[in-house]
Write a protein that holds these residues in place. Structure first.
Motif, PDB file in Angstrom:
ATOM      1  N   ARG A  10     105.142  53.128 -46.537  1.00 11.49           N
ATOM      2  CA  ARG A  10     104.301  51.944 -46.750  1.00 11.49           C
ATOM      3  C   ARG A  10     103.069  52.063 -45.872  1.00 11.49           C
ATOM      4  O   ARG A  10     103.166  52.257 -44.676  1.00 11.49           O
ATOM      5  CB  ARG A  10     105.036  50.646 -46.412  1.00 11.49           C
ATOM      6  CG  ARG A  10     104.186  49.408 -46.742  1.00 11.49           C
ATOM      7  CD  ARG A  10     104.313  48.292 -45.728  1.00 11.49           C
ATOM      8  NE  ARG A  10     104.006  48.688 -44.378  1.00 11.49           N
ATOM      9  CZ  ARG A  10     102.764  48.731 -43.852  1.00 11.49           C
ATOM     10  NH1 ARG A  10     101.714  48.381 -44.548  1.00 11.49           N
ATOM     11  NH2 ARG A  10     102.591  49.125 -42.588  1.00 11.49           N
ATOM     12  N   HIS A  11     101.927  52.020 -46.489  1.00 15.26           N
ATOM     13  CA  HIS A  11     100.658  52.062 -45.778  1.00 15.26           C
ATOM     14  C   HIS A  11      99.811  50.923 -46.301  1.00 15.26           C
ATOM     15  O   HIS A  11     100.014  50.474 -47.419  1.00 15.26           O
ATOM     16  CB  HIS A  11      99.906  53.365 -46.108  1.00 15.26           C
ATOM     17  CG  HIS A  11     100.262  54.499 -45.220  1.00 15.26           C
ATOM     18  ND1 HIS A  11      99.682  54.681 -43.988  1.00 15.26           N
ATOM     19  CD2 HIS A  11     101.141  55.513 -45.381  1.00 15.26           C
ATOM     20  CE1 HIS A  11     100.194  55.762 -43.427  1.00 15.26           C
ATOM     21  NE2 HIS A  11     101.076  56.287 -44.245  1.00 15.26           N
ATOM     22  N   SER A  12      98.824  50.535 -45.538  1.00 14.75           N
ATOM     23  CA  SER A  12      97.860  49.587 -46.081  1.00 14.75           C
ATOM     24  C   SER A  12      96.895  50.383 -46.957  1.00 14.75           C
ATOM     25  O   SER A  12      96.206  51.272 -46.465  1.00 14.75           O
ATOM     26  CB  SER A  12      97.114  48.875 -44.951  1.00 14.75           C
ATOM     27  OG  SER A  12      98.032  48.062 -44.252  1.00 14.75           O
ATOM     28  N   GLN A  67      85.530  42.486 -50.240  1.00 17.75           N
ATOM     29  CA  GLN A  67      86.320  43.728 -50.068  1.00 17.75           C
ATOM     30  C   GLN A  67      86.626  44.329 -51.440  1.00 17.75           C
ATOM     31  O   GLN A  67      87.267  43.684 -52.283  1.00 17.75           O
ATOM     32  CB  GLN A  67      87.599  43.456 -49.294  1.00 17.75           C
ATOM     33  CG  GLN A  67      87.328  43.228 -47.811  1.00 17.75           C
ATOM     34  CD  GLN A  67      88.538  43.579 -46.952  1.00 17.75           C
ATOM     35  OE1 GLN A  67      89.029  44.698 -46.980  1.00 17.75           O
ATOM     36  NE2 GLN A  67      89.001  42.604 -46.197  1.00 17.75           N
ATOM     37  N   LYS A  69      88.584  46.518 -52.618  1.00 16.34           N
ATOM     38  CA  LYS A  69      89.949  46.745 -53.114  1.00 16.34           C
ATOM     39  C   LYS A  69      90.505  45.529 -53.870  1.00 16.34           C
ATOM     40  O   LYS A  69      91.428  45.666 -54.651  1.00 16.34           O
ATOM     41  CB  LYS A  69      90.879  47.203 -51.993  1.00 16.34           C
ATOM     42  CG  LYS A  69      91.114  46.232 -50.879  1.00 16.34           C
ATOM     43  CD  LYS A  69      92.059  46.830 -49.822  1.00 16.34           C
ATOM     44  CE  LYS A  69      91.320  47.683 -48.830  1.00 16.34           C
ATOM     45  NZ  LYS A  69      92.138  48.123 -47.698  1.00 16.34           N
ATOM     46  N   CYS A 157      98.112  45.932 -49.532  1.00 15.09           N
ATOM     47  CA  CYS A 157      97.330  45.814 -48.295  1.00 15.09           C
ATOM     48  C   CYS A 157      97.317  44.344 -47.866  1.00 15.09           C
ATOM     49  O   CYS A 157      96.890  43.479 -48.637  1.00 15.09           O
ATOM     50  CB  CYS A 157      95.900  46.322 -48.491  1.00 15.09           C
ATOM     51  SG  CYS A 157      94.953  46.302 -46.948  1.00 15.09           S
ATOM     52  N   PRO A 158      97.811  44.073 -46.657  1.00 18.79           N
ATOM     53  CA  PRO A 158      97.754  42.685 -46.161  1.00 18.79           C
ATOM     54  C   PRO A 158      96.334  42.354 -45.736  1.00 18.79           C
ATOM     55  O   PRO A 158      95.598  43.236 -45.290  1.00 18.79           O
ATOM     56  CB  PRO A 158      98.696  42.708 -44.946  1.00 18.79           C
ATOM     57  CG  PRO A 158      98.655  44.124 -44.451  1.00 18.79           C
ATOM     58  CD  PRO A 158      98.365  45.002 -45.654  1.00 18.79           C
ATOM     59  N   MET A 159      95.937  41.105 -45.878  1.00 22.13           N
ATOM     60  CA  MET A 159      94.579  40.690 -45.493  1.00 22.13           C
ATOM     61  C   MET A 159      94.577  39.263 -44.948  1.00 22.13           C
ATOM     62  O   MET A 159      95.465  38.473 -45.298  1.00 22.13           O
ATOM     63  CB  MET A 159      93.664  40.695 -46.725  1.00 22.13           C
ATOM     64  CG  MET A 159      93.419  42.050 -47.292  1.00 22.13           C
ATOM     65  SD  MET A 159      92.516  41.870 -48.833  1.00 22.13           S
ATOM     66  CE  MET A 159      91.876  43.494 -48.996  1.00 22.13           C
ATOM     67  N   HIS A 160      93.557  38.969 -44.166  1.00 22.23           N
ATOM     68  CA  HIS A 160      93.362  37.568 -43.761  1.00 22.23           C
ATOM     69  C   HIS A 160      92.855  36.758 -44.955  1.00 22.23           C
ATOM     70  O   HIS A 160      92.269  37.327 -45.884  1.00 22.23           O
ATOM     71  CB  HIS A 160      92.318  37.469 -42.646  1.00 22.23           C
ATOM     72  CG  HIS A 160      92.813  37.973 -41.330  1.00 22.23           C
ATOM     73  ND1 HIS A 160      92.247  39.039 -40.683  1.00 22.23           N
ATOM     74  CD2 HIS A 160      93.837  37.566 -40.554  1.00 22.23           C
ATOM     75  CE1 HIS A 160      92.890  39.271 -39.555  1.00 22.23           C
ATOM     76  NE2 HIS A 160      93.869  38.392 -39.457  1.00 22.23           N
ATOM     77  N   ARG A 195      98.369  57.205 -40.578  1.00 23.09           N
ATOM     78  CA  ARG A 195      98.929  56.108 -39.790  1.00 23.09           C
ATOM     79  C   ARG A 195      98.123  55.927 -38.511  1.00 23.09           C
ATOM     80  O   ARG A 195      97.901  56.896 -37.777  1.00 23.09           O
ATOM     81  CB  ARG A 195     100.392  56.472 -39.467  1.00 23.09           C
ATOM     82  CG  ARG A 195     101.161  55.424 -38.722  1.00 23.09           C
ATOM     83  CD  ARG A 195     101.471  54.171 -39.536  1.00 23.09           C
ATOM     84  NE  ARG A 195     102.600  54.316 -40.432  1.00 23.09           N
ATOM     85  CZ  ARG A 195     102.745  53.590 -41.546  1.00 23.09           C
ATOM     86  NH1 ARG A 195     101.844  52.690 -41.895  1.00 23.09           N
ATOM     87  NH2 ARG A 195     103.781  53.755 -42.311  1.00 23.09           N
ATOM     88  N   ARG A 198     100.146  54.324 -32.970  1.00 24.90           N
ATOM     89  CA  ARG A 198     101.133  53.301 -32.628  1.00 24.90           C
ATOM     90  C   ARG A 198     101.534  53.480 -31.168  1.00 24.90           C
ATOM     91  O   ARG A 198     101.771  54.604 -30.711  1.00 24.90           O
ATOM     92  CB  ARG A 198     102.383  53.421 -33.511  1.00 24.90           C
ATOM     93  CG  ARG A 198     102.148  53.095 -34.994  1.00 24.90           C
ATOM     94  CD  ARG A 198     101.549  51.704 -35.182  1.00 24.90           C
ATOM     95  NE  ARG A 198     101.848  51.129 -36.479  1.00 24.90           N
ATOM     96  CZ  ARG A 198     101.032  51.096 -37.530  1.00 24.90           C
ATOM     97  NH1 ARG A 198      99.823  51.622 -37.438  1.00 24.90           N
ATOM     98  NH2 ARG A 198     101.401  50.525 -38.652  1.00 24.90           N
TER      99      ARG A 198
HETATM  100  C1  LIG Z   1      96.803  39.920 -40.766  1.00 24.02           C
HETATM  101  C2  LIG Z   1      96.289  41.239 -41.273  1.00 24.02           C
HETATM  102  C3  LIG Z   1      95.010  41.316 -41.817  1.00 24.02           C
HETATM  103  C4  LIG Z   1      94.531  42.519 -42.331  1.00 24.02           C
HETATM  104  N1  LIG Z   1      93.315  42.535 -42.946  1.00 24.02           N
HETATM  105  C5  LIG Z   1      92.914  43.677 -43.549  1.00 24.02           C
HETATM  106  C6  LIG Z   1      91.716  43.705 -44.313  1.00 24.02           C
HETATM  107  O1  LIG Z   1      91.027  42.697 -44.451  1.00 24.02           O
HETATM  108  N2  LIG Z   1      91.341  44.860 -44.913  1.00 24.02           N
HETATM  109  C7  LIG Z   1      92.078  46.005 -44.790  1.00 24.02           C
HETATM  110  O2  LIG Z   1      91.714  47.033 -45.348  1.00 24.02           O
HETATM  111  N3  LIG Z   1      93.244  46.004 -44.072  1.00 24.02           N
HETATM  112  C8  LIG Z   1      93.673  44.871 -43.472  1.00 24.02           C
HETATM  113  N4  LIG Z   1      94.869  44.857 -42.783  1.00 24.02           N
HETATM  114  C9  LIG Z   1      95.660  46.089 -42.685  1.00 24.02           C
HETATM  115  C10 LIG Z   1      95.609  46.714 -41.299  1.00 24.02           C
HETATM  116  O3  LIG Z   1      94.353  47.260 -41.052  1.00 24.02           O
HETATM  117  C11 LIG Z   1      96.720  47.774 -41.211  1.00 24.02           C
HETATM  118  O4  LIG Z   1      97.976  47.150 -41.383  1.00 24.02           O
HETATM  119  C12 LIG Z   1      96.717  48.529 -39.913  1.00 24.02           C
HETATM  120  O5  LIG Z   1      95.523  49.261 -39.743  1.00 24.02           O
HETATM  121  C13 LIG Z   1      97.871  49.507 -39.854  1.00 24.02           C
HETATM  122  O6  LIG Z   1      97.863  50.364 -40.969  1.00 24.02           O
HETATM  123  P1  LIG Z   1      99.130  50.538 -41.917  1.00 24.02           P
HETATM  124  O7  LIG Z   1      99.481  49.171 -42.464  1.00 24.02           O
HETATM  125  O8  LIG Z   1      98.713  51.498 -42.987  1.00 24.02           O
HETATM  126  O9  LIG Z   1     100.237  51.082 -41.084  1.00 24.02           O
HETATM  127  C14 LIG Z   1      95.342  43.676 -42.244  1.00 24.02           C
HETATM  128  C15 LIG Z   1      96.628  43.587 -41.675  1.00 24.02           C
HETATM  129  C16 LIG Z   1      97.102  42.390 -41.219  1.00 24.02           C
HETATM  130  C17 LIG Z   1      98.504  42.302 -40.690  1.00 24.02           C
END
Ligand SMILES: Cc1cc2nc3c(=O)[nH]c(=O)nc-3n(C[C@H](O)[C@H](O)[C@H](O)COP(=O)(O)O)c2cc1C
Length: 210
Positions: A10-12, A67, A69, A157-160, A195, A198
């Motif tokens: 799982r990656h963002s 964004q 995506k 991908c999680p986002m605000h 990744r 960490r």
């Molecule tokens: C609350 C939150 C907001 C995030 N917002 C964004 C975003 O707006 N755009 C994006 O590309 N990634 C976003 N991310 C993803 C993070 O950048 C990502 O989880 C982090 O760099 C670690 O990468 P990974 O999830 O691939 O392990 C967000 C993650 C979280 C938890």
């Protein structure tokens, strides 16, 4: 896929393959697993607004720093906390059937409702604590959603959430639902973000004392 592999892959997602459609069945499979997430008193605070419509997705994109995506994702999902989850009708909706099915007896039912009412009063007197409670519960739910999605072959991908009031108006989101975060979902393009660094476990875990 083994659980450790699932967690590792799982990656963002950097970007999604455009025009990949997700079916209702795809979402149902993911949500059927996601619904097993834990929640305080099993009150199940999380609500999802799944936006697959192209034009509506574009509107969310405009309200989310454009964004890209969001444009290519099969869906953008608003993950919200339901403030009504601590109101009696919602509490009864969870515990009433358990009493009917004799999973709990009358006494346990009454005691549980009483305990939850006290918890609920504390949260209502302290809006910050209610916000925290929504964030805790929704965050856990959303993480399970992303792992479940990966299990069924979808990337996320999680986002605000930005411009909450505009989003409320655009999608007629009622006041009792608090947008906590967004998740884009679809099929990832080949480019996988490596990744990020960490911290070693010893740096963020302590046993018994600081
Ligand atoms: C609350 C939150 C907001 C995030 N917002 C964004 C975003 O707006 N755009 C994006 O590309 N990634 C976003 N991310 C993803 C993070 O950048 C990502 O989880 C982090 O760099 C670690 O990468 P990974 O999830 O691939 O392990 C967000 C993650 C979280 C938890």
């Amino acid at each position: 896929m083994s659980f450790d592999n699932l967690v590792k892959v799982r990656h963002s997602t950097v970007n999604f393959i455009e025009d990949e459609k997700m079916t209702e069945e795809d979402f149902k499979n993911i949500f059927e697993l996601t619904k097993t997430a834990p929640s305080a008193f099993n009150l199940q605070f999380a609500e999802y607004l799944v936006i697959t419509d192209k034009e509506k997705k574009e509107r969310v994109k405009e309200l989310s720093h454009n964004q890209y995506k969001i444009h290519t994702a099969s869906a953008v999902i608003l993950v919200m906390g339901n403030k009504n989850s601590i109101e009696l009708p919602e509490i009864e909706k969870i515990y009433g059937p358990m009493k009917l099915l004799k999973m709990i007896d009358e006494l346990e039912y009454e005691m549980t409702i009483e305990t939850i009412k006290q918890y609920s009063e504390r949260l209502k007197e302290n809006p910050n604590e209610l916000d925290m409670e929504l964030a805790r519960n929704v965050g856990l739910h959303a993480m399970l959603f992303m792992l479940s999605a990966k299990h069924f072959g979808f990337d996320t991908c999680p986002m605000h959430v930005h411009n909450v009031e505009e989003l409320r108006n655009e999608f007629s989101i009622p006041a009792h639902l608090e947008p906590i975060m967004m998740i884009t979902i679809g099929k990832s393009v080949d480019k996988v973000r490596s990744r990020g660094y960490r911290k070693p476990v010893g740096e963020f875990v302590n046993f018994n004392r600081y």
